[in-house]
Design a protein around this motif. Sequence first.
Motif, PDB file in Angstrom:
ATOM      1  N   SER A   1      32.261  34.285  43.506  1.00 47.80           N
ATOM      2  CA  SER A   1      31.053  33.569  43.075  1.00 47.80           C
ATOM      3  C   SER A   1      30.214  34.416  42.128  1.00 47.80           C
ATOM      4  O   SER A   1      29.542  33.871  41.256  1.00 47.80           O
ATOM      5  CB  SER A   1      30.222  33.140  44.293  1.00 47.80           C
ATOM      6  OG  SER A   1      29.586  34.265  44.891  1.00 47.80           O
ATOM      7  N   GLN A   2      30.283  35.719  42.256  1.00 52.04           N
ATOM      8  CA  GLN A   2      29.522  36.590  41.354  1.00 52.04           C
ATOM      9  C   GLN A   2      30.265  36.841  40.059  1.00 52.04           C
ATOM     10  O   GLN A   2      29.659  37.214  39.057  1.00 52.04           O
ATOM     11  CB  GLN A   2      29.185  37.901  42.046  1.00 52.04           C
ATOM     12  CG  GLN A   2      28.182  37.701  43.149  1.00 52.04           C
ATOM     13  CD  GLN A   2      27.616  39.008  43.671  1.00 52.04           C
ATOM     14  OE1 GLN A   2      27.671  40.024  43.018  1.00 52.04           O
ATOM     15  NE2 GLN A   2      27.059  38.959  44.867  1.00 52.04           N
ATOM     16  N   ALA A   3      31.593  36.633  40.077  1.00 50.37           N
ATOM     17  CA  ALA A   3      32.383  36.847  38.868  1.00 50.37           C
ATOM     18  C   ALA A   3      32.321  35.646  37.941  1.00 50.37           C
ATOM     19  O   ALA A   3      32.629  35.749  36.764  1.00 50.37           O
ATOM     20  CB  ALA A   3      33.843  37.124  39.245  1.00 50.37           C
ATOM     21  N   ALA A   4      31.902  34.504  38.475  1.00 47.72           N
ATOM     22  CA  ALA A   4      31.877  33.273  37.679  1.00 47.72           C
ATOM     23  C   ALA A   4      30.708  33.249  36.722  1.00 47.72           C
ATOM     24  O   ALA A   4      29.732  33.852  36.835  1.00 47.72           O
ATOM     25  CB  ALA A   4      31.816  32.073  38.603  1.00 47.72           C
TER      26      ALA A   4
ATOM     27  N   GLN B   1      28.283  43.562  48.465  1.00 49.25           N
ATOM     28  CA  GLN B   1      27.433  43.752  47.290  1.00 49.25           C
ATOM     29  C   GLN B   1      27.408  45.215  46.867  1.00 49.25           C
ATOM     30  O   GLN B   1      27.464  45.525  45.676  1.00 49.25           O
ATOM     31  CB  GLN B   1      26.010  43.257  47.555  1.00 49.25           C
ATOM     32  CG  GLN B   1      25.127  43.315  46.329  1.00 49.25           C
ATOM     33  CD  GLN B   1      25.668  42.500  45.167  1.00 49.25           C
ATOM     34  OE1 GLN B   1      25.982  41.332  45.329  1.00 49.25           O
ATOM     35  NE2 GLN B   1      25.792  43.111  44.001  1.00 49.25           N
ATOM     36  N   SER B   2      27.350  46.122  47.812  1.00 47.58           N
ATOM     37  CA  SER B   2      27.365  47.548  47.478  1.00 47.58           C
ATOM     38  C   SER B   2      28.665  47.933  46.778  1.00 47.58           C
ATOM     39  O   SER B   2      28.661  48.708  45.821  1.00 47.58           O
ATOM     40  CB  SER B   2      27.184  48.397  48.737  1.00 47.58           C
ATOM     41  OG  SER B   2      25.886  48.229  49.260  1.00 47.58           O
TER      42      SER B   2
ATOM     43  N   GLU C   1      35.140  35.140  48.679  1.00 47.62           N
ATOM     44  CA  GLU C   1      34.294  34.068  48.143  1.00 47.62           C
ATOM     45  C   GLU C   1      33.046  34.629  47.473  1.00 47.62           C
ATOM     46  O   GLU C   1      32.629  34.197  46.398  1.00 47.62           O
ATOM     47  CB  GLU C   1      33.913  33.116  49.267  1.00 47.62           C
ATOM     48  CG  GLU C   1      33.094  31.923  48.837  1.00 47.62           C
ATOM     49  CD  GLU C   1      32.770  31.036  50.021  1.00 47.62           C
ATOM     50  OE1 GLU C   1      31.652  31.158  50.566  1.00 47.62           O
ATOM     51  OE2 GLU C   1      33.645  30.236  50.410  1.00 47.62           O
ATOM     52  N   GLN C   2      32.426  35.636  48.094  1.00 51.06           N
ATOM     53  CA  GLN C   2      31.229  36.253  47.532  1.00 51.06           C
ATOM     54  C   GLN C   2      31.557  36.950  46.210  1.00 51.06           C
ATOM     55  O   GLN C   2      30.812  36.826  45.241  1.00 51.06           O
ATOM     56  CB  GLN C   2      30.638  37.263  48.521  1.00 51.06           C
ATOM     57  CG  GLN C   2      29.358  37.913  48.036  1.00 51.06           C
ATOM     58  CD  GLN C   2      28.748  38.857  49.062  1.00 51.06           C
ATOM     59  OE1 GLN C   2      29.100  38.833  50.244  1.00 51.06           O
ATOM     60  NE2 GLN C   2      27.838  39.694  48.621  1.00 51.06           N
ATOM     61  N   VAL C   3      32.679  37.662  46.152  1.00 53.55           N
ATOM     62  CA  VAL C   3      33.085  38.347  44.925  1.00 53.55           C
ATOM     63  C   VAL C   3      33.342  37.333  43.815  1.00 53.55           C
ATOM     64  O   VAL C   3      32.865  37.491  42.685  1.00 53.55           O
ATOM     65  CB  VAL C   3      34.341  39.217  45.174  1.00 53.55           C
ATOM     66  CG1 VAL C   3      34.925  39.721  43.864  1.00 53.55           C
ATOM     67  CG2 VAL C   3      34.001  40.395  46.082  1.00 53.55           C
TER      68      VAL C   3
ATOM     69  N   GLY D   1      36.786  34.287  58.472  1.00 56.15           N
ATOM     70  CA  GLY D   1      36.410  35.641  58.836  1.00 56.15           C
ATOM     71  C   GLY D   1      35.729  36.386  57.709  1.00 56.15           C
ATOM     72  O   GLY D   1      35.374  35.819  56.665  1.00 56.15           O
ATOM     73  N   ILE D   2      35.574  37.686  57.894  1.00 55.15           N
ATOM     74  CA  ILE D   2      34.894  38.520  56.901  1.00 55.15           C
ATOM     75  C   ILE D   2      35.660  38.555  55.588  1.00 55.15           C
ATOM     76  O   ILE D   2      35.058  38.459  54.515  1.00 55.15           O
ATOM     77  CB  ILE D   2      34.687  39.942  57.462  1.00 55.15           C
ATOM     78  CG1 ILE D   2      33.649  39.908  58.581  1.00 55.15           C
ATOM     79  CG2 ILE D   2      34.284  40.918  56.365  1.00 55.15           C
ATOM     80  CD1 ILE D   2      33.490  41.219  59.313  1.00 55.15           C
ATOM     81  N   ILE D   3      36.981  38.685  55.628  1.00 58.31           N
ATOM     82  CA  ILE D   3      37.764  38.815  54.392  1.00 58.31           C
ATOM     83  C   ILE D   3      37.630  37.581  53.505  1.00 58.31           C
ATOM     84  O   ILE D   3      37.273  37.724  52.321  1.00 58.31           O
ATOM     85  CB  ILE D   3      39.236  39.150  54.709  1.00 58.31           C
ATOM     86  CG1 ILE D   3      39.328  40.535  55.351  1.00 58.31           C
ATOM     87  CG2 ILE D   3      40.094  39.078  53.435  1.00 58.31           C
ATOM     88  CD1 ILE D   3      40.692  40.866  55.939  1.00 58.31           C
ATOM     89  N   PRO D   4      37.897  36.366  53.991  1.00 59.32           N
ATOM     90  CA  PRO D   4      37.740  35.218  53.089  1.00 59.32           C
ATOM     91  C   PRO D   4      36.307  35.014  52.611  1.00 59.32           C
ATOM     92  O   PRO D   4      36.074  34.603  51.476  1.00 59.32           O
ATOM     93  CB  PRO D   4      38.236  34.024  53.902  1.00 59.32           C
ATOM     94  CG  PRO D   4      38.367  34.484  55.293  1.00 59.32           C
ATOM     95  CD  PRO D   4      38.459  35.972  55.279  1.00 59.32           C
TER      96      PRO D   4
END
Length: 81
Positions: free
Chosen positions: A78-81, A33-34, A74-76, A67-70
């Motif tokens: 979901s926020q771009a949608a 998020q940062s 996914e987080q990125v 892991g952390i990368i996938p």
Amino acid sequence: KHVGETHSFKFDKVFAPSTGQDLVFDEVSEFVQSALDGYHVCLFSYGQTGSGKTHTMQGSGNAAMRGIIPRAVEQVLSQAA
């Protein structure tokens, strides 16, 4: 070579070997998020060869073993949608 010298180190967080991928990501997801907010971030994974650094970052398979990368991708997305 400094034989006999001792050094102390300080870590922000150390995870037990039994810690699941979901709990690790919960701890570091604020870095994602940062980065999205425009800050420079760095996640440093340190450990001996074979200690699980790559597994923690990449994971294996789907669902709980991601892991952390996938999870970060996914987080990125979901926020771009």
